[in-house]
Design an enzyme around this catalytic site. Structure first.
Site, PDB file in Angstrom:
ATOM      1  N   HIS A 230       0.826  -1.202   0.000  1.00  0.00           N
ATOM      2  CA  HIS A 230       0.000   0.000   0.000  1.00  0.00           C
ATOM      3  C   HIS A 230       0.870   1.267   0.000  1.00  0.00           C
ATOM      4  O   HIS A 230       0.555   2.249  -0.660  1.00  0.00           O
ATOM      5  CB  HIS A 230      -0.917  -0.002   1.222  1.00  0.00           C
ATOM      6  CG  HIS A 230      -1.874  -1.145   1.242  1.00  0.00           C
ATOM      7  ND1 HIS A 230      -2.948  -1.228   0.381  1.00  0.00           N
ATOM      8  CD2 HIS A 230      -1.915  -2.262   1.994  1.00  0.00           C
ATOM      9  CE1 HIS A 230      -3.604  -2.346   0.626  1.00  0.00           C
ATOM     10  NE2 HIS A 230      -3.012  -2.994   1.587  1.00  0.00           N
TER      11      HIS A 230
ATOM     12  N   GLU B  66      -2.090 -10.724 -23.034  1.00  0.00           N
ATOM     13  CA  GLU B  66      -1.446 -10.825 -21.720  1.00  0.00           C
ATOM     14  C   GLU B  66      -1.173 -12.270 -21.318  1.00  0.00           C
ATOM     15  O   GLU B  66      -0.713 -12.529 -20.200  1.00  0.00           O
ATOM     16  CB  GLU B  66      -2.301 -10.133 -20.659  1.00  0.00           C
ATOM     17  CG  GLU B  66      -3.759 -10.535 -20.678  1.00  0.00           C
ATOM     18  CD  GLU B  66      -4.631  -9.577 -19.879  1.00  0.00           C
ATOM     19  OE1 GLU B  66      -4.118  -8.881 -18.996  1.00  0.00           O
ATOM     20  OE2 GLU B  66      -5.848  -9.550 -20.154  1.00  0.00           O
TER      21      GLU B  66
ATOM     22  N   ASP C 145       0.732  -8.948 -16.591  1.00  0.00           N
ATOM     23  CA  ASP C 145       0.329 -10.358 -16.617  1.00  0.00           C
ATOM     24  C   ASP C 145       1.154 -11.161 -17.621  1.00  0.00           C
ATOM     25  O   ASP C 145       1.469 -12.323 -17.373  1.00  0.00           O
ATOM     26  CB  ASP C 145      -1.161 -10.484 -16.945  1.00  0.00           C
ATOM     27  CG  ASP C 145      -2.034 -10.447 -15.691  1.00  0.00           C
ATOM     28  OD1 ASP C 145      -1.532 -10.813 -14.614  1.00  0.00           O
ATOM     29  OD2 ASP C 145      -3.193 -10.024 -15.784  1.00  0.00           O
TER      30      ASP C 145
ATOM     31  N   CYS D 154      -0.215  -1.149 -22.570  1.00  0.00           N
ATOM     32  CA  CYS D 154      -0.860  -0.413 -21.484  1.00  0.00           C
ATOM     33  C   CYS D 154      -0.387  -0.858 -20.116  1.00  0.00           C
ATOM     34  O   CYS D 154      -0.856  -0.368 -19.094  1.00  0.00           O
ATOM     35  CB  CYS D 154      -2.384  -0.523 -21.572  1.00  0.00           C
ATOM     36  SG  CYS D 154      -3.018  -2.210 -21.377  1.00  0.00           S
TER      37      CYS D 154
END
Length: 537
Positions: free
Chosen positions: A185, A426, A450, A497
């Site tokens: 986080h 991916e 991925d 992307c």
């Protein structure tokens, strides 16, 4: 002067006083006031904690986006879990004070999560401790809030979600944590805030550090505590140079993204919700290369309606003022779980029921998405792309489904625009058969996160495998080359992307491979445009 290292999260130089964030100490043994009173106190504390989590959800959604706010919804559900509640109650009934019972149960369940093989469930160990600590704090609320009098560098062991949301972010110049990972986080927040930060630093967060001057180099992964005059001068000059370079990037605002040899690249931005359009415009992106539809599903208790989806897509299309938007259909599953979907637990969710596999088997989920997308396309340039594709048959099913949607809307007399269809590449399977897939669609967009994970057979969220994870692996680069080449052979465009799209060390490589589009976070657009414009191409 002390010099140390950590894992670099975000590049840049930060200089300022240290503020050590100390977590609350574990509760001491407390005397029970009787099971009935302790149980009442625990029930009341849980209700207070739920209200706090709801407030944190709203705050995080506003400041950080729905993706990061979702963790507080997950924590709320964990707080209502019977295993947690019944274990605490059993301890209270045996004569343990509520505050101690909560702490002990939290540690016990956290250890259970940490021992699981599934990386998503392992990560819930930190959430379990966060929940227990929250209830404990309500039961013993004397702890003072953390504050920063002036801008400085926050040093901590690690930070959990609720802590990062409540920090005085306008005062933080950098994060340095002893724990955490590149996907923690803290790291996510640092990247969002463009803060030069380190995780897994060789530094104990001792209160004796408070007020001492620290330098953080988020590019080299180094820090200097109480730097000598020479180091301070060097790093101050480096910081000034970086700030000047950042200001110089404004010269590229509005410029075409073209190499010196005339190779044009579309430079788009990634977003998660309609509110992010503002950042796209401020960053001077030429459009949106990835709108993550799943964020419209997170933080809810039920599925969004077609009208809600349409309104979100409409706001993006209109807000972009003529710029195109590539909408990725729902990619729930793997590391993004939603309770109301009712998905069964999977031993390996990254290889399970996710992405297009859900949409092609759940008409009730896929239909509202596609109807909303086609309706929004009547207002501007819209592309749709589909995640986790592995076969030509899947693509043909998607195309047939889209034709039915268009026919339905026309019969109903609803506005329906033209939507170019593309797919995410991916999986290694999609990369290998990309020549055949290119015959079926209008474009490719490569999800490098991925693709790297599946090619290397490494869970990118497993910090124990960081030393083995190599996004620049020759096999990954060879697949990227193949994908662009096969796309162009069939006359369609190819973009990237994933996170590699913003990696400046690979920009030249991507240009040589012939990629037509790069989609990155809005704040990286000008930096990448400069890199491309200065390239020989």
């Amino acid at each position: 002067m002390k010099q140390g290292t950590g894992k670099a999260v975000y590049p840049g130089i930060a200089i300022g006083p240290v503020y050590v964030y100390q977590k609350a100490a574990a509760p001491v043994q407390a005397q029970s006031c009787g099971a009935e009173k302790e149980k009442a106190a625990f029930d009341a504390a849980c209700e207070t904690a739920k209200a706090q989590l709801a407030a944190l959800y709203e705050k995080a959604a506003k400041e950080l986006g729905e993706e990061h706010a979702q963790i507080f919804d997950v924590q709320r559900m964990m707080l209502e879990d019977l295993d947690f509640l019944e274990d605490v109650e059993a301890r209270i009934n045996s004569g343990t004070a509520a505050v101690q019972a909560v702490h002990e149960t939290g540690e016990m369940l956290a250890a259970v999560f940490a021992g699981m093989e599934d990386s998503y469930l392992q990560a819930r160990a930190a959430d379990m401790r966060d929940i227990a600590a929250r209830v404990v704090k309500v039961l013993s609320p004397e702890e003072a809030a953390f504050t920063m009098d002036e801008p400085g560098i926050l040093v901590a062991d690690d930070l959990n979600p609720s802590e990062t949301v409540q920090l005085p972010k306008d005062k933080i110049l950098a994060f340095v944590t002893k724990g955490g990972s590149l996907n923690s986080h803290t790291a996510i927040l640092a990247r969002m805030m463009n803060l030069p930060s380190l995780v897994q630093a060789d530094l104990e967060p001792d209160e004796a550090l408070n007020g001492k001057i620290m330098i953080v180099d988020g590019k080299k992964g180094c820090y200097w505590l109480e730097p000598d005059e020479k180091t301070l001068e060097e790093k101050t000059a480096q910081q000034a140079k970086e700030q000047k370079e950042k200001q110089a990037l404004e010269a590229y605002r509005g410029k075409p993204t073209v190499t010196k040899k005339g190779q044009t690249v579309k430079l788009y931005a990634n977003i998660g919700k309609p509110e992010d359009v503002k950042a796209v415009l401020e960053g001077d992106a030429e459009g949106v290369g990835l709108m993550r539809s799943e964020f419209l599903y997170l933080g809810r208790t039920d599925f969004p309606t077609e009208e809600e989806l349409y309104e979100a897509y409409r706001d993006v299309v209109v807000g972009l003022q003529g710029r195109p938007v590539v909408i990725r259909t729902l990619d729930i599953g793997a590391d993004k779980q939603v309770d109301y979907f009712g998905l069964e637990h999977e031993e390996n969710p990254a290889l399970g029921y996710r992405g297009i596999r859900i949409c092609l088997t759940r008409d009730d989920i896929f239909r509202p998405q596609m109807r909303a997308i086609y309706r929004a396309a009547a207002l501007g340039k819209v592309y749709a792309m589909f995640p986790m594709i592995i076969s030509v048959q899947e693509v043909r099913k998607i195309k047939a489904f889209c034709e039915k949607i268009q026919a339905e809307l026309k019969v109903e007399g609803l506005p329906c625009g033209e939507v170019e269809l593309g797919i995410m590449i991916e999986t290694p399977a999609a990369a290998v058969i990309s020549r055949e897939l290119a015959k079926e669609v209008q474009f490719f967009s490569v999800g490098t996160n991925d693709l790297t994970q599946y090619t290397l057979a490494i869970d990118r969220q497993n910090t124990n495998l960081d030393e083995f994870y190599d996004a620049h692996h020759p096999a990954v680069l060879e697949l990227l080359r193949m994908i662009a080449e096969n796309a162009h052979k069939e006359g369609i465009w190819a973009g990237i992307c994933g996170e590699l799209g913003a990696d400046p060390t690979l920009t030249e490589t991507f240009l040589q491979m012939g990629y037509d589009e790069l989609s990155v976070s809005p704040g990286r657009v000008l930096e990448l445009r400069k890199k491309i414009c200065e390239s020989e191409g």
